[in-house]
Scaffold this active site. Structure first.
Site, mmCIF file in Angstrom:
data_model
loop_
_atom_site.group_PDB
_atom_site.id
_atom_site.type_symbol
_atom_site.label_atom_id
_atom_site.label_comp_id
_atom_site.label_asym_id
_atom_site.label_seq_id
_atom_site.Cartn_x
_atom_site.Cartn_y
_atom_site.Cartn_z
ATOM 1 N N ALA A 46 46.152 43.595 42.093
ATOM 2 C CA ALA A 46 47.486 43.819 42.636
ATOM 3 C C ALA A 46 48.077 45.020 41.911
ATOM 4 C CB ALA A 46 48.343 42.586 42.405
ATOM 5 N N GLY A 89 43.373 40.744 41.949
ATOM 6 C CA GLY A 89 43.478 40.609 43.404
ATOM 7 C C GLY A 89 42.280 41.184 44.140
ATOM 8 N N GLU A 131 39.753 38.488 44.055
ATOM 9 C CA GLU A 131 40.267 37.450 44.965
ATOM 10 C C GLU A 131 40.063 37.857 46.426
ATOM 11 O OE1 GLU A 131 44.063 37.529 42.762
ATOM 12 O OE2 GLU A 131 43.924 35.349 42.717
ATOM 13 N N GLU A 176 44.148 38.816 34.670
ATOM 14 C CA GLU A 176 45.615 38.633 34.704
ATOM 15 C C GLU A 176 46.173 38.140 33.380
ATOM 16 O OE1 GLU A 176 43.523 37.574 37.028
ATOM 17 O OE2 GLU A 176 44.262 38.147 39.000
#
Ligand code: COA
Length: 259
Positions: free
Chosen positions: A67, A112, A115, A135
């Site tokens: 992200a 992300g 993911e 993260e």
């Protein structure tokens, strides 16, 4: 066919290739990329000419490096849960797609990015690809389904280790753990992904879509995803997240206050 400011979207002989196109930021998922992915998936669902999808990143270095951390500083402190839910819902749209979606992982698949690859039905990685959920370095946890899908793919013990240590692993290790289906040379990444997709597309589309639905239902309750969003939201409100994200932007090591 729509055009997207952060994606390349090209359909040839029934295969739609979606390329995340923010190479200077290692294809990090900002709000615009997520919006574009959301709309691109709507187009994929609706377009009868699209039979299968390859999702990849622009450039030699990165699939998606997570992200967009710079946006985490702009989002209101109490909006973390919504942020996580938004990402989860777009990734569900990929996972639930009745047409096969292959992630062609051409470099970093972090946070992300890992993911996103896990939300696809299969993963093919180039030999320079790297995977991880870092993260924890930012005072955060995976929020786009990573705690659930990594656990499903590689088992609780290894998933817990990767999420708690933030360790980045090689494509070969990812293959050994079952996180990816194949590892290929960089130059063969798209041809290998196309070859696998062509095998799937030679089968009954009805059977393929129903198999996707059935496999996705295996032990895959939404309760775990809801808990992930809640925990992401709580971590998002912490001083640790403030320090972790600032430290990344300032290119220094974080000093976590632990609250
Ligand atoms: N969000 C926002 N920007 C990112 C980013 C992310 N997740 N990942 C990389 N970038 C940006 C960098 O800030 C840099 O921008 P700049 O040139 O304007 O300074 C650019 O992309 C290139 O990255 P850089 O860090 O210089 O490349 P590198 O080769 O030294 O390191 C990584 C590559 C992937 C190890 C490093 O970028 C990184 O750790 N990224 C964050 C990974 C992460 O924590 N992801 C989970 C987020 S929830």
């Amino acid at each position: 066919m729509a055009t997207y400011s952060t994606l390349l979207f090209e359909t040839k002989n029934g295969i739609c290739t979606i390329t995340i196109n923010r190479e200077d930021k290692l294809n990090a998922l900002n709000k615009q990329v997520l919006d574009d992915l959301d709309h691109a998936m709507d187009e994929v669902y609706a377009d009868q000419n699209i039979k299968g999808i390859i999702l990849t990143g622009k450039g030699e270095k990165s699939f998606v490096a997570g992200a967009d951390i710079s946006e985490f500083l702009e989002v209101q402190w109490n909006r973390g849960k919504q942020l996580s839910e938004r990402g989860q819902n777009i990734f569900f749209k990929i996972e639930d797609c009745p047409k096969p979606v292959i992630a062609a992982v051409n470099g970093y698949a972090l946070g992300g990015g890992c993911e996103l690859a896990m939300a696809c039905h299969l993963r093919v990685a180039s030999d320079n690809a790297k995977f991880g959920q870092p993260e924890v370095n930012l005072g955060l946890i995976p929020g786009y389904g990573g705690t659930q899908r990594l656990t499903e793919l590689i088992g609780k013990g290894k998933a817990m280790e990767l999420i708690l240590t933030g360790e980045i692993i090689s494509a070969q290790d990812a293959l050994q753990f079952g996180l990816v289906n194949y590892v290929t040379a960089r130059e063969e990444l798209l041809s290998k992904s196309t070859e696998i997709l062509r095998v799937i597309l030679s089968k009954s589309p009805v059977a393929v879509s129903k198999a996707i639905k059935a496999v996705n239902t295996f032990d895959h309750t939404r309760a775990g995803f809801m808990e992930e969003s809640r925990m992401f939201g709580e971590a998002f409100e912490s001083d640790d997240k403030e320090e972790g994200t600032k430290a990344f932007i300032e290119k220094r090591k974080p000093v976590f206050p632990g609250k």
